[in-house]
Structure formats: structure tokens, C-alpha cells
Design an enzyme around this catalytic site. Structure first.
Site, PDB file in Angstrom:
ATOM      1  N   HIS A 111      75.252  61.573  -8.107  1.00  0.00           N
ATOM      2  CA  HIS A 111      75.683  61.855  -6.719  1.00  0.00           C
ATOM      3  C   HIS A 111      74.416  61.147  -5.983  1.00  0.00           C
ATOM      4  O   HIS A 111      73.360  61.457  -6.282  1.00  0.00           O
ATOM      5  CB  HIS A 111      75.771  62.985  -6.659  1.00  0.00           C
ATOM      6  CG  HIS A 111      76.973  63.892  -7.343  1.00  0.00           C
ATOM      7  ND1 HIS A 111      76.877  64.111  -8.684  1.00  0.00           N
ATOM      8  CD2 HIS A 111      78.225  63.948  -6.969  1.00  0.00           C
ATOM      9  CE1 HIS A 111      78.004  64.650  -9.234  1.00  0.00           C
ATOM     10  NE2 HIS A 111      79.070  64.473  -8.180  1.00  0.00           N
ATOM     11  N   LYS A 136      80.885  59.418 -14.115  1.00  0.00           N
ATOM     12  CA  LYS A 136      81.128  59.673 -12.689  1.00  0.00           C
ATOM     13  C   LYS A 136      79.917  59.246 -11.603  1.00  0.00           C
ATOM     14  O   LYS A 136      78.852  59.919 -11.700  1.00  0.00           O
ATOM     15  CB  LYS A 136      81.385  61.122 -12.708  1.00  0.00           C
ATOM     16  CG  LYS A 136      81.885  61.712 -11.194  1.00  0.00           C
ATOM     17  CD  LYS A 136      81.933  62.959 -10.902  1.00  0.00           C
ATOM     18  CE  LYS A 136      82.100  63.139  -9.412  1.00  0.00           C
ATOM     19  NZ  LYS A 136      81.890  64.669  -8.869  1.00  0.00           N
ATOM     20  N   LYS A 282      91.246  43.375  17.377  1.00  0.00           N
ATOM     21  CA  LYS A 282      92.316  42.432  17.722  1.00  0.00           C
ATOM     22  C   LYS A 282      92.033  41.106  18.327  1.00  0.00           C
ATOM     23  O   LYS A 282      92.403  40.321  17.483  1.00  0.00           O
ATOM     24  CB  LYS A 282      93.331  43.299  18.910  1.00  0.00           C
ATOM     25  CG  LYS A 282      93.973  44.580  18.078  1.00  0.00           C
ATOM     26  CD  LYS A 282      95.017  44.968  19.232  1.00  0.00           C
ATOM     27  CE  LYS A 282      95.673  46.031  18.839  1.00  0.00           C
ATOM     28  NZ  LYS A 282      96.857  46.425  19.714  1.00  0.00           N
ATOM     29  N   ASP A 318     103.321  43.768  18.672  1.00  0.00           N
ATOM     30  CA  ASP A 318     103.361  44.702  19.925  1.00  0.00           C
ATOM     31  C   ASP A 318     104.114  44.051  20.950  1.00  0.00           C
ATOM     32  O   ASP A 318     104.933  45.065  21.478  1.00  0.00           O
ATOM     33  CB  ASP A 318     101.736  44.864  20.544  1.00  0.00           C
ATOM     34  CG  ASP A 318     100.902  45.738  19.894  1.00  0.00           C
ATOM     35  OD1 ASP A 318     101.605  46.722  19.161  1.00  0.00           O
ATOM     36  OD2 ASP A 318      99.863  45.704  20.060  1.00  0.00           O
ATOM     37  N   ARG A 403      90.147  42.112  36.536  1.00  0.00           N
ATOM     38  CA  ARG A 403      90.976  41.992  35.341  1.00  0.00           C
ATOM     39  C   ARG A 403      92.617  41.964  35.646  1.00  0.00           C
ATOM     40  O   ARG A 403      93.167  40.976  34.917  1.00  0.00           O
ATOM     41  CB  ARG A 403      90.957  43.170  34.328  1.00  0.00           C
ATOM     42  CG  ARG A 403      89.548  43.393  33.802  1.00  0.00           C
ATOM     43  CD  ARG A 403      89.458  44.629  32.805  1.00  0.00           C
ATOM     44  NE  ARG A 403      89.903  43.930  31.525  1.00  0.00           N
ATOM     45  CZ  ARG A 403      90.060  44.874  30.498  1.00  0.00           C
ATOM     46  NH1 ARG A 403      89.886  45.946  30.763  1.00  0.00           N
ATOM     47  NH2 ARG A 403      90.597  44.338  29.283  1.00  0.00           N
ATOM     48  N   GLY A 483     106.316  55.430  24.232  1.00  0.00           N
ATOM     49  CA  GLY A 483     105.260  54.821  23.456  1.00  0.00           C
ATOM     50  C   GLY A 483     105.511  55.007  21.918  1.00  0.00           C
ATOM     51  O   GLY A 483     105.183  54.214  21.027  1.00  0.00           O
TER      52      GLY A 483
HETATM   53  P1  NAP Z   1      92.462  48.504  26.724  1.00  0.00           P
HETATM   54  O1  NAP Z   1      92.693  47.334  26.478  1.00  0.00           O
HETATM   55  O2  NAP Z   1      91.189  49.189  26.511  1.00  0.00           O
HETATM   56  O3  NAP Z   1      92.893  48.575  28.356  1.00  0.00           O
HETATM   57  C1  NAP Z   1      93.052  49.939  28.877  1.00  0.00           C
HETATM   58  C2  NAP Z   1      93.593  49.513  30.350  1.00  0.00           C
HETATM   59  O4  NAP Z   1      93.579  50.775  30.913  1.00  0.00           O
HETATM   60  C3  NAP Z   1      92.678  48.712  31.223  1.00  0.00           C
HETATM   61  O5  NAP Z   1      93.251  48.015  31.975  1.00  0.00           O
HETATM   62  C4  NAP Z   1      91.830  49.997  32.090  1.00  0.00           C
HETATM   63  O6  NAP Z   1      91.276  49.614  33.220  1.00  0.00           O
HETATM   64  C5  NAP Z   1      92.909  50.682  32.050  1.00  0.00           C
HETATM   65  N1  NAP Z   1      92.313  52.288  32.312  1.00  0.00           N
HETATM   66  C6  NAP Z   1      91.445  53.166  31.251  1.00  0.00           C
HETATM   67  N2  NAP Z   1      91.227  53.996  31.803  1.00  0.00           N
HETATM   68  C7  NAP Z   1      91.846  53.962  33.072  1.00  0.00           C
HETATM   69  C8  NAP Z   1      91.719  55.097  34.034  1.00  0.00           C
HETATM   70  N3  NAP Z   1      91.081  56.406  33.791  1.00  0.00           N
HETATM   71  N4  NAP Z   1      92.219  54.818  35.653  1.00  0.00           N
HETATM   72  C9  NAP Z   1      92.869  53.794  35.592  1.00  0.00           C
HETATM   73  N5  NAP Z   1      92.957  52.691  34.546  1.00  0.00           N
HETATM   74  C10 NAP Z   1      92.318  53.096  33.468  1.00  0.00           C
HETATM   75  O7  NAP Z   1      93.589  49.550  25.838  1.00  0.00           O
HETATM   76  P2  NAP Z   1      95.087  49.024  25.444  1.00  0.00           P
HETATM   77  O8  NAP Z   1      94.919  48.567  23.957  1.00  0.00           O
HETATM   78  O9  NAP Z   1      95.590  48.169  26.455  1.00  0.00           O
HETATM   79  O10 NAP Z   1      95.632  50.411  25.430  1.00  0.00           O
HETATM   80  C11 NAP Z   1      96.173  51.106  26.577  1.00  0.00           C
HETATM   81  C12 NAP Z   1      97.330  52.143  26.258  1.00  0.00           C
HETATM   82  O11 NAP Z   1      98.320  51.445  25.567  1.00  0.00           O
HETATM   83  C13 NAP Z   1      96.641  52.952  25.396  1.00  0.00           C
HETATM   84  O12 NAP Z   1      96.361  54.148  26.042  1.00  0.00           O
HETATM   85  C14 NAP Z   1      97.584  53.116  24.205  1.00  0.00           C
HETATM   86  O13 NAP Z   1      98.055  54.532  24.259  1.00  0.00           O
HETATM   87  C15 NAP Z   1      98.485  52.246  24.773  1.00  0.00           C
HETATM   88  N6  NAP Z   1      99.314  51.341  23.532  1.00  0.00           N
HETATM   89  C16 NAP Z   1     100.492  51.833  22.940  1.00  0.00           C
HETATM   90  C17 NAP Z   1     100.897  51.256  21.940  1.00  0.00           C
HETATM   91  C18 NAP Z   1     102.163  51.644  21.088  1.00  0.00           C
HETATM   92  O14 NAP Z   1     102.368  51.095  20.137  1.00  0.00           O
HETATM   93  N7  NAP Z   1     102.809  52.645  21.728  1.00  0.00           N
HETATM   94  C19 NAP Z   1     100.119  50.095  21.416  1.00  0.00           C
HETATM   95  C20 NAP Z   1      99.037  49.548  22.146  1.00  0.00           C
HETATM   96  C21 NAP Z   1      98.603  50.668  23.098  1.00  0.00           C
HETATM   97  P3  NAP Z   1      90.154  48.645  33.527  1.00  0.00           P
HETATM   98  O15 NAP Z   1      90.452  47.228  33.458  1.00  0.00           O
HETATM   99  O16 NAP Z   1      89.758  49.046  34.885  1.00  0.00           O
HETATM  100  O17 NAP Z   1      89.246  49.440  32.397  1.00  0.00           O
END
Ligand code: NAP
Length: 521
Positions: A111, A136, A282, A318, A403, A483
Site C-alpha cells: 500500500h 495486491k 470542451k 449540446d 462577451r 435542463g
Molecule cells: P460558462 O461557459 O461558464 O458560462 C457561464 C455564463 O453564465 C457566462 O455567460 C457568465 O457570465 C454567466 N454567469 C455566471 N454566473 C453569473 C451570475 N452570478 N450572474 C450573471 N451571469 C452569470 O458555463 P456553461 O457551460 O455555458 O454553463 C452555463 C449553465 O448552463 C450551467 O449552469 C449549466 O447548468 C447549464 N448547462 C446545461 C446543460 C444541459 O445539458 N442541461 C449543458 C451545458 C450547460 P460572464 O461572462 O459574465 O462570466
């Protein structure tokens, strides 16, 4: 085969758990007698054992609880062998001084809770000379390369070898060692009672990973992420594999940013045929792959890698997932079905519907739709790409305006300031921010007054499914996409890429719902 390790303070508890596990079909138990607080009674523990057992008495500096003199421990080990236990665990340093006797099989163990040492093969060679029936090795993994070295060793070993890595990074090895020839792997009685870092519960090993069915032909899939422990992908894909009776297993690979290139180059050695890719890999995965589909090129991110052929192919599911849900609501002919189902039966409505039909075409089914996208990250890019392709007009509002502007430029959209996001009414609102996600479930990215009954509201957050935004939308009579709909759809599309078969979507959805509620209880 799975060996469940039991560590309890009392004989009574250990005997009861041994009996229970045998009834559950577990074929081998490790009795960790170092946990027993009273003098160990071998007769009580082993005389009527319901299935074979390993006798292990681990010292404190090897991760156990034995603090009494070493001489006493070695007397106990000899007595266990004399009483005919099935297996005895002997650490490398004492194995030579405890001779073989009777039918008891010798497991010579090593271990290392700090690392997976560079001289793993040399350690294994040394241990194999100690009259071992089984060697092991349990070491701490800091990279997937550590897991790979361990799997190579297990595969090439001349003597049966249980080789696994500990910790979150090491988790895949606990399952995959069975593919590479380990006679068994270890599991815990319960997830909260694991006796080594990263040890899974026997229920997860049997029901989720179907470890008892893993063999050399098992094809391997996984999710690449950092962190990865929270990922629901192993649950959703293993459920699908199990439902269709496929000899495939899906494991979580925790891979740091700096390790991604080597992991992608070497992962086929684990038997990997397909990967899901998530945060933070990604975008980088897209750069590393020479072949990717059109959607991932436009979105700038890959969430799926198909490794079934000689060239790895990146894809993004997605966008398809989001769009299939949106088009279901709006209808393939582009008409918002909510118009017919909600309370809004105004005279304008039928005029709107005719106009919608006129605007929508087969190539641009959402030509009449004006959508507000909240957020400008990866999820927003996938949704905006799909919406623009379907002809919808998009307005992007993001906390960081630069952005939003960048995304708008890329896909010819408009922007709205984050502060003004609720001022106008839209046909479709998509939340692509984490606002409202567990645990901050009392937050919402848009006030309820910002949408009317004919707005379609899509919240990409899946934990919880019923976000505050979704609740407000339902109260307002809106058609809602959650979602969970998107998460299940993107996984189902991955499943098709991985297996070429129709995914059992309902079973996968049920599993997601169970996982979400289990994560919160
Ligand atoms: P990401 O690339 O980190 O983008 C997050 C976005 O949310 C950015 O535009 C960010 O703004 C904004 N944001 C974060 N916190 C915030 C706050 N407190 N107030 C205002 N805006 C805020 O993340 P992502 O991959 O796009 O994911 C975003 C969401 O999508 C996740 O929460 C996830 O639940 C959902 N999602 C779901 C699936 C599904 O299959 N259902 C798949 C992918 C993602 P800034 O540019 O200002 O930082």
C-alpha cells in the site's frame, strides 16, 4: 469478482454484515479485524462463514487501525492461517517470516497512500517472490497515467494481481482492473464507510458499474472532467448500457488541464471507445482533435469524442439536444404550440399564427421567433448556433457585456444590456447562466413580469429541474423546457454515437431524476 471490505468494532456487526453480503450474492469478503475493539475471536468470525473471506489485520501506518504490538499481530495472523481462513493478507515486509500452511491462500500486499511509485514493476517482482498466490498493489493516483501504469502491470503480471489506484483520480482503476485480469476488486459496504480513498460501495460496483460482468472484451467509455465526482454521466450511460445488455462500462476520468493531451493520446490503452467531455476541457479538446463535426467547429467546443475508429472524431451534442427540445415546442413547422395551449386566445393570436406559418420555412423553422439568451458561455454558444441555424433572431444579454458582444458578432445577433434584459418580451427565453442552480435555488435570472403566457421559457439548469425561473414560467402559463430535457437529450445523442443503438431514453431520464434527488438528500 467483487470483494467487500468490512470494518466494524464488534464481532456481532461483522458477522451480520458478512451474512447480509453473502445473501446479496457477494462472493468474497475482507474482514478487517484491525477494526475490532476487543480481542479477536477467530472461531466466532470464521467457523460458520457464509462465503469465503480474507483475513486482514492492517497496521496504523499502512492505513489500518491496529495499534497494539506487532508481535501480537503476527501471532494473530499465524493463528488465522492455522484455523484455515480462506485468504490471509500479508504485507511485503512480514510475508517471508509467516510461512504457508494448509489451504490458506497468501495475498502479498503493498500500500502506498502518497503516490504510485515509478518502480511499480520492481515492487511487484519483489512481492511475487514471497510465495504469493495473489499480489495486491494499492497506490495513490495523481494522474490517469498512474492508472494506466497500474493496468499495464495487472495485464502483464504472471501471477494473479489485484492492482488498483486510490483517490478520486484512481477510481477508474477500481473498475477497469477487472478488465485487465485482476481476480477481484475491492468495494465498501456502504459509500460512507469506504476503508480506502476512492473505494466505491458494493452496490455501485454491482448495480452501476456491473463489475461482476466486466471481462477482457468490455468496451470502456467515460467522462473527462475536472472535477468529475459530481458528474451524472456515469449513471446515465451505465443505465443505458445495462438496459440494452451491452458489454460496455462508463467511468469518470478526472483529468487536469495539463494532462488532457497525453490522456487523449493514450486513453485507447484503457480500452476507451468513446468519451464525454465537460468543464474545463470542451474548448481544448476541439483544438486537440484533427476531425470534428460541423456543430463543434461553429460552437468552438466538443462534448463528445468517438474513438471507435482509427481517428478520434469530436462532436457537440449540446446544440442538437437544445434544438430538439425547442423545435418540439415550436413545432417543426415553426408555429409556437403554446399559442394553442395557453390561456391567451386573443384575436391577435390567430393572425400571429398565420404570420408564423408564413415566416417559417423548412430550412428556417424558427424564422418568426425572437429569442433572448441569458449568458454568453459554452451553453449559450451551442443554443445560439442552433437557433440562428433555424432562422431565429437572437438577443444576447450577459453580465460581462464584452462577451455578449463577441457572441453576437460571431452569429449576427443583437445584444441587450444585462440590466435591461427584462424590458422587452420575447417568444423564447433561454437561461444559459448558473443563476438558480443548486444550492442558490431562490435566485432567478429574469423577473416573472418579464414574460407573458406566450413566452417559451427554457432553463438549461438541471439541478434542480424545477428552478425558480421554471416555477414562475409555469405560473404564468408558459410552455417550459427544462435542463433535464436537454441533459438527457445530449446524453442520448452521445449514446447513439457510442453504441449505434437507440438509447433507452425513459430509463436514462428516470436515472437522472433519481441522481438529482439523491444528491440533495
Ligand atoms: P460558462 O461557459 O461558464 O458560462 C457561464 C455564463 O453564465 C457566462 O455567460 C457568465 O457570465 C454567466 N454567469 C455566471 N454566473 C453569473 C451570475 N452570478 N450572474 C450573471 N451571469 C452569470 O458555463 P456553461 O457551460 O455555458 O454553463 C452555463 C449553465 O448552463 C450551467 O449552469 C449549466 O447548468 C447549464 N448547462 C446545461 C446543460 C444541459 O445539458 N442541461 C449543458 C451545458 C450547460 P460572464 O461572462 O459574465 O462570466
Amino acid at each position: 469478482m467483487i470483494c467487500v471490505s468490512i470494518g466494524r468494532g464488534r464481532h456481532r456487526e461483522m458477522i451480520a454484515e458478512h451474512k447480509y453480503l453473502a445473501e446479496q450474492g457477494v462472493g468474497l469478503i475482507e474482514l478487517r479485524v484491525d477494526w475490532i475493539m476487543r480481542p479477536v475471536n477467530l472461531q466466532r468470525l470464521f467457523a460458520e462463514r457464509p462465503c469465503p473471506a480474507i483475513f486482514t489485520c492492517r497496521r496504523e501506518n499502512d492505513g489500518g487501525k491496529w495499534t497494539k504490538p506487532e508481535s501480537e499481530r503476527q501471532i494473530l495472523l499465524r493463528s488465522a492461517i492455522a484455523s484455515g481462513v480462506d485468504y490471509i493478507d500479508l504485507e511485503e515486509d512480514i510475508a517471508a517470516s509467516i510461512p504457508r500452511y494448509g489451504k490458506t491462500k497468501r495475498i502479498i500486499s503493498y500500500h502506498n497512500f502518497r503516490e504510485t511509485p515509478a518502480n511499480l514493476e520492481e515492487i511487484h517482482r519483489r512481492m511475487a517472490t514471497l510465495d504469493a498466490d495473489i499480489v495486491k498493489l494499492a497506490t495513490m493516483a495523481h494522474s490517469q497515467h498512474d492508472n494506466l501504469r497500474m493496468m499495464r502491470l495487472v495485464k502483464s503480471a504472471k501471477i494473479p494481481t489485484v492492482g488498483l489506484c486510490m483517490g478520486e483520480v484512481g477510481m477508474p482503476s477500481r473498475v477497469l482492473c477487472l478488465k485487465f485480469g485482476s481476480p477481484f476488486s475491492f468495494a465498501a459496504f456502504h459509500a460512507d464507510r469506504s476503508l480506502a480513498p476512492g473505494q466505491l460501495s458494493f452496490k455501485d460496483m454491482l448495480e452501476l458499474y456491473r463489475a461482476h460482468k466486466i471481462n477482457a472484451d468490455t468496451e470502456v467509455y467515460g467522462v473527462v472532467a475536472d472535477p468529475v465526482a459530481h458528474s451524472m454521466s456515469p449513471r446515465i450511460h451505465n443505465t443505458g448500457f445495462g438496459q440494452l445488455g451491452l458489454n460496455k462500462v462508463y467511468v469518470p476520468f478526472r483529468v487536469g488541464r495539463e494532462e488532457l493531451p497525453t490522456f487523449l493520446a493514450n486513453c485507447r490503452e484503457f480500452g476507451v471507445k468513446g468519451l464525454s467531455v465537460t468543464i474545463p476541457h470542451k474548448e481544448e479538446a476541439l483544438r486537440l482533435l484533427s476531425r470534428t463535426d460541423e456543430a463543434s467547429e461553429h460552437i468552438g467546443a466538443v462534448n463528445t469524442i468517438d474513438l471507435s475508429g482509427p481517428t478520434a472524431i469530436g462532436a457537440n451534442t449540446d446544440c442538437d439536444a437544445a434544438m430538439s427540445a425547442i423545435l418540439r415546442v415550436f413545432g417543426r413547422d415553426g408555429v409556437d404550440k403554446t399559442a394553442a395551449t395557453t390561456a391567451d386566445n386573443s384575436a391577435d393570436n390567430s393572425a400571429d399564427k398565420s404570420a408564423n406559418k408564413a415566416a417559417a420555412t423548412e430550412s428556417a423553422p424558427l424564422a418568426h421567433v425572437r429569442a433572448l439568451i441569458l449568458g454568453a458561455g459554452g451553453a449559450a454558444r451551442a443554443v445560439v448556433y442552433g437557433l440562428r441555424k433555424a432562422g431565429a433572431a437572437c438577443v444576447i444579454a450577459n453580465r460581462t457585456p464584452e462577451r455578449a458582444a463577441e457572441l453576437a458578432r460571431r452569429f449576427a445577433c443583437e445584444t441587450a444590456s444585462w440590466e435591461d434584459r427584462g424590458r422587452e418580451r420575447y417568444d423564447l427565453v433561454v437561461n444559459c447562466t448558473p443563476i438558480g442552480m443548486h444550492p442558490k435555488v431562490d435566485e432567478t435570472p429574469l423577473e416573472a413580469r418579464s414574460f407573458g403566457p406566450r413566452t417559451v421559457v427554457f432553463d438549461t439548469i438541471y439541478n434542480p429541474e424545477q428552478t425558480l425561473l421554471v416555477k414562475h414560467a409555469r405560473e404564468a402559463g408558459c410552455q417550459v423546457i427544462t435542463g433535464v430535457d436537454m441533459f438527457v437529450a445530449q446524453a442520448a445523442r452521445q449514446f447513439e454515437i457510442f453504441t449505434g443503438q437507440t438509447p433507452p431514453v425513459q430509463a436514462m431520464r428516470d436515472q437522472v431524476m433519481r441522481s438529482i434527488s439523491a444528491a440533495r438528500s
